[in-house]
Design an enzyme around this catalytic site. Sequence first.
Site, PDB file in Angstrom:
ATOM      1  N   ARG A  50      31.811  16.844 -20.412  1.00 36.27           N
ATOM      2  CA  ARG A  50      32.645  18.021 -20.088  1.00 36.27           C
ATOM      3  C   ARG A  50      34.047  17.844 -20.629  1.00 36.27           C
ATOM      4  O   ARG A  50      35.023  18.286 -20.033  1.00 36.27           O
ATOM      5  CB  ARG A  50      32.696  18.205 -18.572  1.00 36.27           C
ATOM      6  CG  ARG A  50      33.065  16.914 -17.884  1.00 36.27           C
ATOM      7  CD  ARG A  50      33.550  17.062 -16.512  1.00 36.27           C
ATOM      8  NE  ARG A  50      33.584  15.736 -15.911  1.00 36.27           N
ATOM      9  CZ  ARG A  50      34.085  15.474 -14.746  1.00 36.27           C
ATOM     10  NH1 ARG A  50      34.612  16.429 -14.047  1.00 36.27           N
ATOM     11  NH2 ARG A  50      34.078  14.241 -14.273  1.00 36.27           N
ATOM     12  N   ASP A  53      27.340  21.335 -16.033  1.00 36.42           N
ATOM     13  CA  ASP A  53      27.791  22.605 -16.605  1.00 36.42           C
ATOM     14  C   ASP A  53      28.975  22.437 -17.555  1.00 36.42           C
ATOM     15  O   ASP A  53      29.444  23.418 -18.145  1.00 36.42           O
ATOM     16  CB  ASP A  53      28.154  23.599 -15.490  1.00 36.42           C
ATOM     17  CG  ASP A  53      29.310  23.110 -14.619  1.00 36.42           C
ATOM     18  OD1 ASP A  53      29.848  22.014 -14.891  1.00 36.42           O
ATOM     19  OD2 ASP A  53      29.669  23.815 -13.658  1.00 36.42           O
ATOM     20  N   ASP A 103      31.918   2.901 -17.557  1.00 36.55           N
ATOM     21  CA  ASP A 103      32.315   4.029 -18.411  1.00 36.55           C
ATOM     22  C   ASP A 103      33.644   4.620 -17.965  1.00 36.55           C
ATOM     23  O   ASP A 103      34.191   5.497 -18.630  1.00 36.55           O
ATOM     24  CB  ASP A 103      31.234   5.117 -18.406  1.00 36.55           C
ATOM     25  CG  ASP A 103      30.819   5.531 -17.011  1.00 36.55           C
ATOM     26  OD1 ASP A 103      30.416   4.649 -16.229  1.00 36.55           O
ATOM     27  OD2 ASP A 103      30.917   6.724 -16.678  1.00 36.55           O
TER      28      ASP A 103
HETATM   29  P1  AMP Z   1      32.288  10.589 -14.078  1.00 35.88           P
HETATM   30  O1  AMP Z   1      31.563  10.222 -12.832  1.00 35.88           O
HETATM   31  O2  AMP Z   1      33.272  11.688 -13.894  1.00 35.88           O
HETATM   32  O3  AMP Z   1      32.866   9.405 -14.753  1.00 35.88           O
HETATM   33  O4  AMP Z   1      31.199  11.191 -15.070  1.00 35.88           O
HETATM   34  C1  AMP Z   1      30.050  10.465 -15.438  1.00 35.88           C
HETATM   35  C2  AMP Z   1      29.316  11.172 -16.549  1.00 35.88           C
HETATM   36  O5  AMP Z   1      28.901  12.482 -16.136  1.00 35.88           O
HETATM   37  C3  AMP Z   1      30.136  11.400 -17.800  1.00 35.88           C
HETATM   38  O6  AMP Z   1      29.269  11.291 -18.901  1.00 35.88           O
HETATM   39  C4  AMP Z   1      30.637  12.801 -17.631  1.00 35.88           C
HETATM   40  O7  AMP Z   1      30.983  13.408 -18.862  1.00 35.88           O
HETATM   41  C5  AMP Z   1      29.435  13.480 -17.002  1.00 35.88           C
HETATM   42  N1  AMP Z   1      29.817  14.660 -16.200  1.00 35.88           N
HETATM   43  C6  AMP Z   1      30.531  14.683 -15.060  1.00 35.88           C
HETATM   44  N2  AMP Z   1      30.694  15.945 -14.625  1.00 35.88           N
HETATM   45  C7  AMP Z   1      30.081  16.757 -15.507  1.00 35.88           C
HETATM   46  C8  AMP Z   1      29.902  18.171 -15.620  1.00 35.88           C
HETATM   47  N3  AMP Z   1      30.392  19.017 -14.727  1.00 35.88           N
HETATM   48  N4  AMP Z   1      29.206  18.627 -16.669  1.00 35.88           N
HETATM   49  C9  AMP Z   1      28.698  17.787 -17.595  1.00 35.88           C
HETATM   50  N5  AMP Z   1      28.832  16.471 -17.554  1.00 35.88           N
HETATM   51  C10 AMP Z   1      29.522  15.937 -16.520  1.00 35.88           C
HETATM   52 MG    MG Z   2      33.853   9.122 -16.346  1.00 39.64          MG
END
Ligand code: AMP
Ligand code: MG
Length: 488
Positions: A93, A125, A252
């Site tokens: 995103r 999304d 990550d």
């Molecule tokens: P995070 O937990 O925020 O570090 O996100 C973990 C993974 O999920 C990463 O690859 C993000 O890009 C993906 N991600 C988180 N929220 C969304 C979203 N609303 N739509 C698409 N990918 C998401």
């Molecule tokens: Mg992340």
Amino acid sequence: MNASAGIPFNNSYARLPEHFFARLPATPVAAPRLIRLNDALAETLGLDAQALTSEAGVAILAGNFVPQGAEPLAMAYAGHQFGNFVPQLGDGRAILLGEVVGRDGVRRDIQLKGSGRTPFSRGGDGRAALGPVLREFLLSEAMAALGIPTTRTLAAVTTGDFVFREGPQAGAVLTRVAQSHVRIGTFQFFAARGDTGALRVLADYIIGRHYPAAAETENPYRALLDAVIARTASLIARWQLVGFIHGVMNTDNMSVAGETIDYGPCAFMDSFHPGTVYSSIDHAGRYAYGNQPRIAYWNLARLAEAVLPLLAPETDVAVAQAHAALDAFPKSFEQAYHEGMRRKLGLLTERDGDIELARGLLACMDAQGADFTLTFRRLSNATTEGSEGAVRALFADATAFDAWLPAWRARVADEAAPDATMRAANPAFIPRNHRVQAAIAAAQADDFSKFHELMAVLSRPYDDQADYAGYADPPRPDEVVRETFCGT
Ligand code: AMP
Ligand code: MG
């Protein structure tokens, strides 16, 4: 107004091999409206703040228009999420617009977060809701004002679209600025595919961008690993010293540039307890406050594993190199943490017993649930006999604190101007969870005044701002926030 809003792009990541990312623009939104532009950061980056606040500028910040010189892309990465390896994550995103070299000579990424779906979105999304965007703006800028390495927020816009989380919410896009968005998980992405060539390209890139001195050493990749370990150790020490809990220290979400990145369910601790967890998804307390140094070490071990083929041609030699690099972490962390803890107690000199003194205070705080931030701030004004009333009041039962105080006073009496040292090390203002939530709730009802006021207060964390004294207060019992959400 020209087609770039005066953003002098100077891109390097887009020159890396094509399988490092997917090229695509952001997905347009319905009706972009600027919430706030960070003028001071725009200035540092050498950007034209006025152009960015114009209609065309806001269209860029919303992802509706690709400015001249931008080469939009979503970065590929992998990562360990709560200990489980996921070989394919990536910007799901977010879109990297490109890079600029600021007035300070530092190259930084300009990224839109909440910018729509990408090939890495999996089920998501690709969007962000207003709440998490304001949260990241507040927390990242508060961290910067505290002097802690962090990604920054250049701007936030509302989109005029709804996103659906636990119901419909206003959508928003955040412009994130980072020294780079390369994570431990970026290295893991290539390691998991056995793509040693790409690993070397990435390592060379990171050395060139963040650790140029490593290139001059006998084993640049070992020097890179050493440098990332040292920066991370210092970063985590800084978190511990202000009571910051990241909440999702997945590999990550760990920058190889040593910046705090990915503000999700993060929070500053009110009452001091090492086991504190706020994240609603961290059921086992893996990322509790007191675990952060250990988790950072674990994450760095994953980085060491990923770069193993670069460290030496023979596996046993490479493994020995990795262990030697990792062995430096505990000492490196401890040194930074102890140095910072001494400052919090007003001690610029170093003596045996200093750390025991700090531990003694932390034990009193833990036993009584004293407020972490206020205890240290008020202690700054309690160096002389009779001045302890305010800090003492933070302990429901002050017996243990009373017993601790004379030893600290005796020790600090030998220091020059300890109160000044302490006021520069112990913030009065942190983004208190209840204040952040109140600002978000008001903004969700289209009143951004609390958000802007909180931003202003947090920009001067070490000053006593008499007009805003209430922002320093811990939550009343009915205001305590026990859980934070990443809102993705
Ligand atoms: P995070 O937990 O925020 O570090 O996100 C973990 C993974 O999920 C990463 O690859 C993000 O890009 C993906 N991600 C988180 N929220 C969304 C979203 N609303 N739509 C698409 N990918 C998401
Ligand atoms: Mg992340």
